[in-house]
Design an enzyme around this catalytic site. Structure first.
Site, PDB file in Angstrom:
ATOM      1  NE  ARG A  73     -25.603  94.179  98.936  1.00 14.64           N
ATOM      2  CZ  ARG A  73     -26.222  94.304  97.778  1.00 14.64           C
ATOM      3  NH1 ARG A  73     -26.170  93.319  96.881  1.00 14.64           N
ATOM      4  NH2 ARG A  73     -26.933  95.363  97.481  1.00 14.64           N
ATOM      5  CE1 TYR A 214     -19.333  97.064 102.019  1.00 15.51           C
ATOM      6  CE2 TYR A 214     -20.709  95.271 101.207  1.00 15.51           C
ATOM      7  CZ  TYR A 214     -20.577  96.563 101.676  1.00 15.51           C
ATOM      8  OH  TYR A 214     -21.696  97.344 101.826  1.00 15.51           O
ATOM      9  CE  LYS A 223     -27.994  93.533 102.679  1.00 16.25           C
ATOM     10  NZ  LYS A 223     -29.324  94.142 102.819  1.00 16.25           N
ATOM     11  CB  SER A 265     -28.772  98.721  98.460  1.00 13.56           C
ATOM     12  OG  SER A 265     -29.022  97.344  98.534  1.00 13.56           O
ATOM     13  CB  CYS A 267     -33.644 103.756  98.531  1.00 14.61           C
ATOM     14  SG  CYS A 267     -33.352 103.502  96.791  1.00 14.61           S
ATOM     15  CG  ASP A 290     -30.532  95.663 105.623  1.00 16.34           C
ATOM     16  OD1 ASP A 290     -30.966  96.283 104.642  1.00 16.34           O
ATOM     17  OD2 ASP A 290     -29.652  94.786 105.534  1.00 16.34           O
ATOM     18  NE  ARG A 382     -22.800 100.045 103.165  1.00 16.77           N
ATOM     19  CZ  ARG A 382     -24.005  99.505 102.949  1.00 16.77           C
ATOM     20  NH1 ARG A 382     -24.772  99.136 103.946  1.00 16.77           N
ATOM     21  NH2 ARG A 382     -24.447  99.354 101.714  1.00 16.77           N
TER      22      ARG A 382
HETATM   23  C1  OXD Z   1     -27.578  96.588 101.183  1.00 16.74           C
HETATM   24  C2  OXD Z   1     -27.142  96.696 102.577  1.00 16.74           C
HETATM   25  O1  OXD Z   1     -26.736  96.665 100.275  1.00 16.74           O
HETATM   26  O2  OXD Z   1     -28.013  96.728 103.456  1.00 16.74           O
HETATM   27  O3  OXD Z   1     -28.785  96.432 100.966  1.00 16.74           O
HETATM   28  O4  OXD Z   1     -25.926  96.729 102.823  1.00 16.74           O
HETATM   29 MN    MN Z   2     -29.952  96.224 102.735  1.00 16.85          MN
END
Ligand code: OXD
Ligand code: MN
Length: 599
Positions: A73, A214, A223, A265, A267, A290, A382
Site C-alpha cells: 500500500r 497491488y 481497504k 498490518s 502483526c 481483516d 501475499r
Molecule cells: C493491511 C492488509 O495492510 O490487510 O492491513 O493488507
Molecule cells: Mn489489514
C-alpha cells in the site's frame, strides 16, 4: 461470456459506466458475471501472455510477480478528499476535490487504451444481508478481476439485488499504463510512484484509484470501500467498520465467545484468526481475518460480519508451525504474488520451511540461492485464498445476522514497555487504550520499518474521516451499548527481554490469554489492578503444559511505572494533534492515568 450489458436496467449504473468509458477510452467493455468459467478464462489469458504461472502441486493456483515499485500500500499516495481539510483530520493526506478531480481526470483520460475495461459488480458481506453493501469496480486489470472473485462475492446475483435503482459504491481503478497500437504489454503494468493515486471522496461515496495493481491499492472492496468509505458511512448511520479479525472461541463446556481484534498490518491478525488453541478442550473458529462490520442488533448487542469472502495474507513467516490452518487453506485455488518459485515450480517464501530450497527464482525473477543477501520472497508477498477453504472456518461465517461480539482486543508490536495483556477498567478506558495503540512499523506499508508509531484502533491508514470524530463515535457506540458493550483488552505478543528474545511463544499459546479474557467476561478469573489497567492475577493465566521461565512471565506482566510516566508526553502530543476534535473524555482518561501512575 460475461454479463450482457443490454440486460442492465439500472440507469445510474449505465450512465456511470458510459462516462468512465468515454474518459478512459478502453478497447472493449466486459461485464463480469462472477462464474468459474470467467475466472478460468481470464487466468488462462494471463498464463498465455506470461503474467501468471501455474503453481506446481497446488491445483488451480497461480503465481504472479509485480513490478518492483508496486509491492505494498502507498500511504503517501492515499488521499481523503473533502472540501474542508479539517474533515479528514491530521492523520490523512488531504486534497481539495476541486483540485484532485481535474488532476485525476487528466490521468484517466485515455488511460485504458489498448485494454479491456472490466465492470465488476460485487457485494461486501453476504449477498442480501442487511449489513452488506454493493460496490461496482471498474478496472483495466484482469489480475484485479480474479482477485475480486476470491475476496468478494462477484456477479449476476449482485446485479439481481441491485435491480433498477439499488445503491452502489462506484470504485474506479486503472493500472495507469495505456498501450499504443502494437505496443507489447508489461508483465505487471503500473504507473511510477509519483503517478500512483488512491483517492477517496467520502461525501460522494466515491473511490478513484490509479497507477497501482497491488491488492490494497487495487482491490477496491477491501481497504478503500470496506474501511475508508465504510467508516464514514458507519459513523453517519450509527454502526462500526473496523480493521479487525473476528473469531469464535469455544470452551470445553461448549460456551461460545466471539472476539474482534484490531492489530496493525502484519502483526499476526491472520495467524490469530485461525489459531489452534494449545489448551486442551478449547477450539477456535475463524470468521474473518481483516475487517469487521458491526451493528447493534435487536437485543442490544453488537453483531459482526466479515464483509470479505477471502484472505489476502502475508506469506513470509506463514508455516505449519505459525499457521497450519492457513497452510491448509493454501493447497488449491489460490493466487500467490511476489514469493519465490523453486526448481519444481512450487512456491516458497522465507519461514515456510526450515530449510530453504537450494535454488529458486526470486520475486524479481532472478536466480536465488540461500547465500544471497536478499530475500527470495518480498517481505510483503501475499496469498489470495477463498475463506471457505479454511478448515476452521466458522459455520456462521456467512450468517447474514453476524455474530455477537463479547470481547474487543487492541494491540501492537512493542519490544518494550507494553505488557502481554491488560483489561480496560471500563468502555472509556478501553477507547483510550485503542486510541493510544502503538506499534513498530512493518513491511505492509511502504516506508521505514521498525519505527514506533501511534496507530489508533489499527485504523490510522484506514479511517476515512477526522480521527478525533472517530474516537467520539467509539464513545457514543459505548453509550448506546451500555451493559451490552464488549469488554476491551490490550495485548502485546511481541515484548522482548534484555537479550532481544521474544518472551512469549505466541501463536496457539495466545489461546491462554484469550481464555483469561473469556473468564473475565464470565467473572471467573482473577485480575490485579495496576495504573494502566487490570492484569492477570498471579496464577490466573492458564499456563499448564507451557514451558515458560518464571522470570520471563514476570517481565511479560511487569508494569514499569517510570517508563509509563515517560510515555505520557508522547500520548499528550498524539492527542494534541486533533485539537478540539479530540473528545474531552479522552483527555480525562489521560489525566486519570497520570494520577494513577503518580499515586
Ligand atoms: C493491511 C492488509 O495492510 O490487510 O492491513 O493488507
Ligand atoms: Mn489489514
Amino acid at each position: 461470456m460475461g454479463f450482457d450489458q443490454s440486460q442492465v436496467k439500472h440507469e445510474r449504473l449505465l450512465a456511470w459506466v458510459g462516462e468512465v468509458a468515454s474518459m478512459c477510452k478502453p478497447d472493449a467493455i466486459y461485464w463480469c458475471d462472477g462464474t468459474t468459467d470467467e475466472y478460468n478464462r481470464l487466468m488462462q489469458q494471463m498464463v498465455n501472455c506470461g503474467m501468471a504461472i501455474p503453481v506446481e502441486g497446488r491445483p488451480n493456483s497461480f503465481y504472479f510477480r509485480s513490478d518492483p515499485s508496486d509491492v505494498a500500500r502507498v500511504e503517501d499516495r492515499t488521499f481523503i478528499s473533502t472540501p474542508q481539510q479539517i474533515e479528514t483530520g491530521p492523520t490523512n493526506n488531504w486534497m481539495d476535490p476541486a483540485e484532485l478531480k481535474p488532476l485525476m481526470r487528466g490521468l484517466y483520460d485515455g488511460c485504458m487504451r489498448g485494454r479491456t475495461m472490466y465492470v465488476i459488480p460485487f457485494s461486501m458481506g453476504p449477498i442480501g444481508s442487511p449489513i452488506s453493501k454493493i460496490g461496482i469496480e471498474i478496472t483495466d486489470s484482469p489480475y484485479v478481476v480474479v482477485n475480486m472473485h476470491i475476496m468478494t462475492r462477484v456477479g449476476t446475483r449482485v446485479m439481481d439485488v441491485l435491480g433498477k435503482d439499488g445503491e452502489f459504491i462506484p470504485c474506479l481503478h486503472s493500472v495507469g499504463a495505456p498501450l499504443a497500437p502494437g505496443q507489447k504489454d508489461a508483465l505487471w503494468p503500473c504507473a511510477p510512484i509519483e503517478r500512483k493515486f488512491i483517492c477517496h471522496f467520502p461525501d460522494e461515496n466515491l473511490i478513484w484509484s490509479y497507477g497501482s495493481g497491488y491488492g490494497g491499492n487495487a482491490l477496491l472492496g477491501k481497504k478503500c470501500l470496506a474501511l475508508r468509505i465504510a467508516s464514514v458511512i458507519a459513523r453517519r448511520e450509527g454502526w462500526m467498520a473496523e480493521h479487525m479479525l473476528i473469531l469464535r472461541l469455544i470452551s470445553p463446556a461448549g460456551r461460545r465467545y466471539h472476539i474482534a481484534a484490531a492489530f496493525p498490518s502484519a502483526c499476526g491478525k491472520t495467524n490469530l484468526a485461525m489459531m489452534q488453541p494449545t489448551i486442551p478442550g478449547w477450539r477456535c473458529e475463524c470468521i474473518g481475518d481483516d475487517i469487521a462490520w458491526m451493528k447493534i442488533g435487536p437485543d442490544g448487542r453488537l453483531y459482526a460480519i466479515n464483509p470479505e469472502s477471502g484472505f489476502f495474507g502475508v506469506l513470509p513467516g506463514t508455516s505449519y508451525e505459525s499457521n497450519p490452518m492457513a497452510m491448509e487453506t493454501l493447497k488449491a485455488n489460490c493466487i500467490f504474488t511476489n514469493c519465490a518459485l523453486d526448481d519444481r515450480g512450487e512456491v516458497w517464501w522465507e519461514g515456510m520451511t526450515e530449510d530453504p530450497p537450494s535454488h529458486a527464482i526470486d520475486w524479481k525473477g532472478k536466480d536465488w540461492t540461500p547465500s544471497c543477501d536478499t530475500p527470495a520472497a518480498h517481505p510483503n508477498a501475499r496469498f489470495t485464498a477463498p475463506a471457505r477453504q479454511c478448515p476452521v472456518i466458522c459455520p456462521d461465517w456467512e450468517n447474514p445476522d453476524g455474530v455477537p461480539i463479547d470481547i474487543f482486543v487492541f494491540g501492537g508490536r512493542r519490544a518494550k514497555l507494553v505488557p502481554l495483556v491488560c483489561e480496560a477498567f471500563d468502555w472509556d478506558h478501553g477507547v483510550f487504550l485503542g486510541a493510544t495503540a502503538s506499534s513498530e512499523t512493518t513491511a505492509a506499508n511502504i516506508g521505514a520499518v521498525g519505527n514506533v508509531r501511534r496507530d489508533p484502533m489499527a485504523m490510522k491508514p484506514f479511517c476515512g474521516y477526522n480521527m478525533g470524530d472517530y474516537f467520539s463515535h467509539w464513545l457514543s457506540m459505548g453509550d448506546r451499548l451500555g451493559n451490552n458493550a464488549p469488554k476491551i483488552f490490550y495485548t502485546n505478543w511481541f515484548r522482548k527481554g534484555e537479550d532481544g528474545r521474544w518472551l512469549w511463544p505466541g501463536f496457539g499459546e495466545n489461546s491462554r490469554v484469550l481464555k483469561w479474557m473469556c473468564e473475565r467476561v464470565d467473572r471467573m478469573a482473577a485480575a490485579r489492578e495496576t495504573p494502566i489497567g487490570r492484569l492477570p492475577a498471579d496464577g490466573a493465566l492458564d499456563l499448564r503444559g507451557l514451558d515458560i521461565a518464571s522470570e520471563d512471565l514476570k517481565e511479560l506482566l511487569r508494569v514499569d511505572k517510570e517508563a509509563w510516566i515517560r510515555e505520557l508526553d508522547s500520548i499528550r502530543e498524539h492527542f494534541a494533534q486533533f485539537g478540539d476534535r479530540l473528545p474531552q473524555r479522552l483527555w480525562v482518561q489521560l489525566q486519570k492515568l497520570e494520577q494513577r501512575l503518580k499515586e
